[in-house]
Write a protein that holds these residues in place. Structure first.
Motif, PDB file in Angstrom:
ATOM      1  N   GLY A 147     -15.238  18.345  24.380  1.00  0.00           N
ATOM      2  CA  GLY A 147     -15.381  17.004  24.869  1.00  0.00           C
ATOM      3  C   GLY A 147     -16.450  16.077  24.254  1.00  0.00           C
ATOM      4  N   LYS A 148     -17.544  16.955  23.518  1.00  0.00           N
ATOM      5  CA  LYS A 148     -18.695  16.025  22.998  1.00  0.00           C
ATOM      6  C   LYS A 148     -18.157  14.898  21.910  1.00  0.00           C
ATOM      7  N   TRP A 149     -17.141  15.395  21.095  1.00  0.00           N
ATOM      8  CA  TRP A 149     -16.758  14.754  19.881  1.00  0.00           C
ATOM      9  C   TRP A 149     -16.100  13.287  20.563  1.00  0.00           C
ATOM     10  N   PHE A 150     -15.587  13.282  21.761  1.00  0.00           N
ATOM     11  CA  PHE A 150     -14.744  11.919  22.245  1.00  0.00           C
ATOM     12  C   PHE A 150     -16.000  11.169  22.591  1.00  0.00           C
ATOM     13  N   ASN A 151     -17.029  11.614  23.228  1.00  0.00           N
ATOM     14  CA  ASN A 151     -18.194  10.676  23.623  1.00  0.00           C
ATOM     15  C   ASN A 151     -18.874   9.998  22.286  1.00  0.00           C
ATOM     16  N   GLU A 152     -18.783  10.826  21.226  1.00  0.00           N
ATOM     17  CA  GLU A 152     -19.385  10.134  19.757  1.00  0.00           C
ATOM     18  C   GLU A 152     -18.498   9.155  19.319  1.00  0.00           C
ATOM     19  N   GLU A 153     -17.191   9.431  19.083  1.00  0.00           N
ATOM     20  CA  GLU A 153     -16.114   8.532  18.802  1.00  0.00           C
ATOM     21  C   GLU A 153     -15.818   7.508  19.564  1.00  0.00           C
ATOM     22  N   TYR A 154     -16.159   7.630  21.042  1.00  0.00           N
ATOM     23  CA  TYR A 154     -15.736   6.390  21.651  1.00  0.00           C
ATOM     24  C   TYR A 154     -16.870   6.173  22.756  1.00  0.00           C
ATOM     25  N   PRO A 155     -18.067   5.751  22.310  1.00  0.00           N
ATOM     26  CA  PRO A 155     -19.262   5.530  23.032  1.00  0.00           C
ATOM     27  C   PRO A 155     -18.948   4.680  24.302  1.00  0.00           C
ATOM     28  N   GLY A 156     -17.885   3.765  24.326  1.00  0.00           N
ATOM     29  CA  GLY A 156     -17.671   2.956  25.535  1.00  0.00           C
ATOM     30  C   GLY A 156     -17.147   3.561  26.706  1.00  0.00           C
ATOM     31  N   LEU A 157     -16.318   4.762  26.351  1.00  0.00           N
ATOM     32  CA  LEU A 157     -15.834   5.612  27.308  1.00  0.00           C
ATOM     33  C   LEU A 157     -16.306   7.120  27.526  1.00  0.00           C
ATOM     34  N   ALA A 158     -17.882   7.040  26.922  1.00  0.00           N
ATOM     35  CA  ALA A 158     -18.388   8.423  26.944  1.00  0.00           C
ATOM     36  C   ALA A 158     -18.917   8.648  28.500  1.00  0.00           C
ATOM     37  N   ASN A 159     -18.874   9.943  28.938  1.00  0.00           N
ATOM     38  CA  ASN A 159     -18.859  10.537  30.003  1.00  0.00           C
ATOM     39  C   ASN A 159     -19.564  11.895  30.067  1.00  0.00           C
ATOM     40  N   ARG A 160     -20.689  12.401  30.564  1.00  0.00           N
ATOM     41  CA  ARG A 160     -21.298  13.437  30.460  1.00  0.00           C
ATOM     42  C   ARG A 160     -20.622  14.751  30.717  1.00  0.00           C
ATOM     43  N   GLU A 161     -19.450  14.584  31.606  1.00  0.00           N
ATOM     44  CA  GLU A 161     -18.676  15.499  32.282  1.00  0.00           C
ATOM     45  C   GLU A 161     -17.832  16.032  31.154  1.00  0.00           C
ATOM     46  N   PHE A 162     -17.368  15.120  30.374  1.00  0.00           N
ATOM     47  CA  PHE A 162     -16.579  15.387  29.017  1.00  0.00           C
ATOM     48  C   PHE A 162     -17.184  16.654  28.227  1.00  0.00           C
ATOM     49  N   GLU A 163     -18.475  16.611  28.420  1.00  0.00           N
ATOM     50  CA  GLU A 163     -19.134  17.560  27.457  1.00  0.00           C
ATOM     51  C   GLU A 163     -19.065  18.999  28.194  1.00  0.00           C
ATOM     52  N   GLN A 164     -18.628  19.063  29.126  1.00  0.00           N
ATOM     53  CA  GLN A 164     -18.375  20.498  29.767  1.00  0.00           C
ATOM     54  C   GLN A 164     -17.140  20.976  29.774  1.00  0.00           C
ATOM     55  N   GLU A 165     -16.308  20.170  29.095  1.00  0.00           N
ATOM     56  CA  GLU A 165     -14.671  20.690  28.787  1.00  0.00           C
ATOM     57  C   GLU A 165     -14.812  21.693  27.424  1.00  0.00           C
ATOM     58  N   GLU A 166     -13.976  22.733  27.804  1.00  0.00           N
ATOM     59  CA  GLU A 166     -13.812  23.780  26.942  1.00  0.00           C
ATOM     60  C   GLU A 166     -12.134  23.749  26.559  1.00  0.00           C
ATOM     61  N   VAL A 167     -11.816  24.400  25.616  1.00  0.00           N
ATOM     62  CA  VAL A 167     -10.113  24.471  25.150  1.00  0.00           C
ATOM     63  C   VAL A 167      -9.424  25.286  26.294  1.00  0.00           C
ATOM     64  N   PRO A 168      -8.447  24.690  26.953  1.00  0.00           N
ATOM     65  CA  PRO A 168      -7.911  25.340  27.914  1.00  0.00           C
ATOM     66  C   PRO A 168      -6.850  26.297  27.362  1.00  0.00           C
ATOM     67  N   THR A 169      -6.254  27.460  27.977  1.00  0.00           N
ATOM     68  CA  THR A 169      -5.270  28.077  27.583  1.00  0.00           C
ATOM     69  C   THR A 169      -3.980  27.534  28.408  1.00  0.00           C
ATOM     70  N   LEU A 170      -2.862  27.829  28.007  1.00  0.00           N
ATOM     71  CA  LEU A 170      -1.699  27.314  28.783  1.00  0.00           C
ATOM     72  C   LEU A 170      -1.496  28.068  29.928  1.00  0.00           C
ATOM     73  N   GLU A 171      -2.041  29.230  29.962  1.00  0.00           N
ATOM     74  CA  GLU A 171      -1.710  29.809  31.526  1.00  0.00           C
ATOM     75  C   GLU A 171      -2.687  29.242  32.359  1.00  0.00           C
ATOM     76  N   GLU A 172      -3.866  28.777  31.880  1.00  0.00           N
ATOM     77  CA  GLU A 172      -4.808  28.168  32.779  1.00  0.00           C
ATOM     78  C   GLU A 172      -4.229  26.835  33.256  1.00  0.00           C
ATOM     79  N   ILE A 173      -3.520  26.174  32.485  1.00  0.00           N
ATOM     80  CA  ILE A 173      -2.851  24.861  32.872  1.00  0.00           C
ATOM     81  C   ILE A 173      -1.943  25.259  34.065  1.00  0.00           C
ATOM     82  N   PHE A 174      -1.119  26.196  33.751  1.00  0.00           N
ATOM     83  CA  PHE A 174       0.025  26.478  34.809  1.00  0.00           C
ATOM     84  C   PHE A 174      -0.682  26.945  36.054  1.00  0.00           C
ATOM     85  N   MET A 175      -1.793  27.656  35.910  1.00  0.00           N
ATOM     86  CA  MET A 175      -2.106  28.121  37.226  1.00  0.00           C
ATOM     87  C   MET A 175      -2.978  27.010  38.032  1.00  0.00           C
ATOM     88  N   HIS A 176      -3.379  26.090  37.293  1.00  0.00           N
ATOM     89  CA  HIS A 176      -4.105  24.915  37.810  1.00  0.00           C
ATOM     90  C   HIS A 176      -3.216  23.832  38.788  1.00  0.00           C
TER      91      HIS A 176
END
Length: 288
Positions: A107-136
């Motif tokens: 998520g950090k890349w997004f904050n750097e590329e779009y500072p107007g939309l930056a959110n500290r929470e984005f920097e906690q994001e990791e790459v999700p697996t498809l199974e994690e998405i289904f479970m969620h």
């Protein structure tokens, strides 16, 4: 006139038109579909849980998930074959084990590329697996899944099919299909159709000039596909109507602004891949 045309198209889809394969699953719904392109990627880092959550809250019809595969055979949500653009890592997804991939910041890349939309929470994001998405999300969303690079991932189709079975996502519904599978790779889609004929498939095309398909193209598509996905700049209404009258839905990518959404609606397409799902909230009313 627009309503009359859609009635004709729906009758054609239900009847199968010239479709030579009785196992093809039509997407017989006259709703204009809003497909959240890589999640709500206008607002949050693409293909992260938070991007999918925002799309879900916007009440989209589908969340789109591009698939790559790790070194140890796990399907993960990522558009590119390499991790460089959307994480702080380098190299190909296939060179990472899942454990190694999970160490990357998605998520950090997004904050750097779009500072107007930056959110500290984005920097906690990791790459999700498809199974994690289904479970969620479970049954709370519909899934539009792309076999992104099947030529480099042995067994990708089988792995996706196994996960869909595990989470009971291969089933007929009275409403929209729970899952739609898409790819630019025709061999991958025909292989997947052999595994799961109950799932609707979308053949993707990227036309450099004006979109065109021949009679033989349509005959071939009718053996495995429920529709096509096409780049918006290449199409006109004649092409769209021709595809629909050949029993195929037409979904356009990638929509970047509200004007494009309204233009796509007027072209009589069946749906759009859109970065900002809120653009679909104020579509023109059906003509009487």
């Amino acid at each position: 006139m627009r309503l009359l045309f859609f009635i004709l198209v729906i009758l054609c889809l239900v009847a199968g038109c010239d479709n030579q394969d009785g196992n093809i699953q039509p997407i017989a719904n006259d709703k204009f579909l809003i497909i959240a392109h890589r999640g709500a990627s206008a607002f949050a880092p693409e293909h992260t849980m938070i991007a999918y959550e925002i799309a879900h809250e916007a009440d989209v019809d589908y969340i789109e998930i591009d698939l790559q595969m790790t070194k140890d055979g796990v399907l993960v949500a990522m558009h590119d074959e390499k991790v460089d653009r959307t994480t702080n890592g380098t190299g190909f997804v296939k060179e990472y084990t899942l454990e190694e991939l999970k160490q990357l910041n998605a998520g950090k890349w997004f904050n750097e590329e779009y500072p107007g939309l930056a959110n500290r929470e984005f920097e906690q994001e990791e790459v999700p697996t498809l199974e994690e998405i289904f479970m969620h999300f479970g049954d709370d969303v519909n899934y539009y899944i792309e076999l992104k690079s099947p030529r480099i991932y042995k067994g990708m189709e089988e792995e996706l099919f196994a996960l869909l079975k595990k989470y009971d996502l291969i089933r007929e519904t009275q409403d929209l299909p729970k899952v739609i599978v898409e790819s630019f790779n025709e061999d991958s889609l025909t292989n997947f159709h052999a595994l799961g004929p109950a799932l609707p498939l979308i053949q993707l095309f990227s036309f450099k000039e004006k979109a065109t398909l021949s009679h033989s193209d349509y005959k071939r598509l009718q053996t495995y596909a429920s529709g096509i996905g096409v780049n918006i700049k290449s199409v006109d209404q004649d092409f769209i109507h021709d595809a629909q009258l050949n029993g195929l839905q037409v979904h356009l990518y990638s929509i970047k602004n509200e004007i494009d959404v309204k233009n796509a609606f007027r072209l009589d397409v069946n749906g759009v891949f859109i970065d900002n799902p809120t653009f679909g909230e104020h579509l023109p009313q059906e003509e009487s």
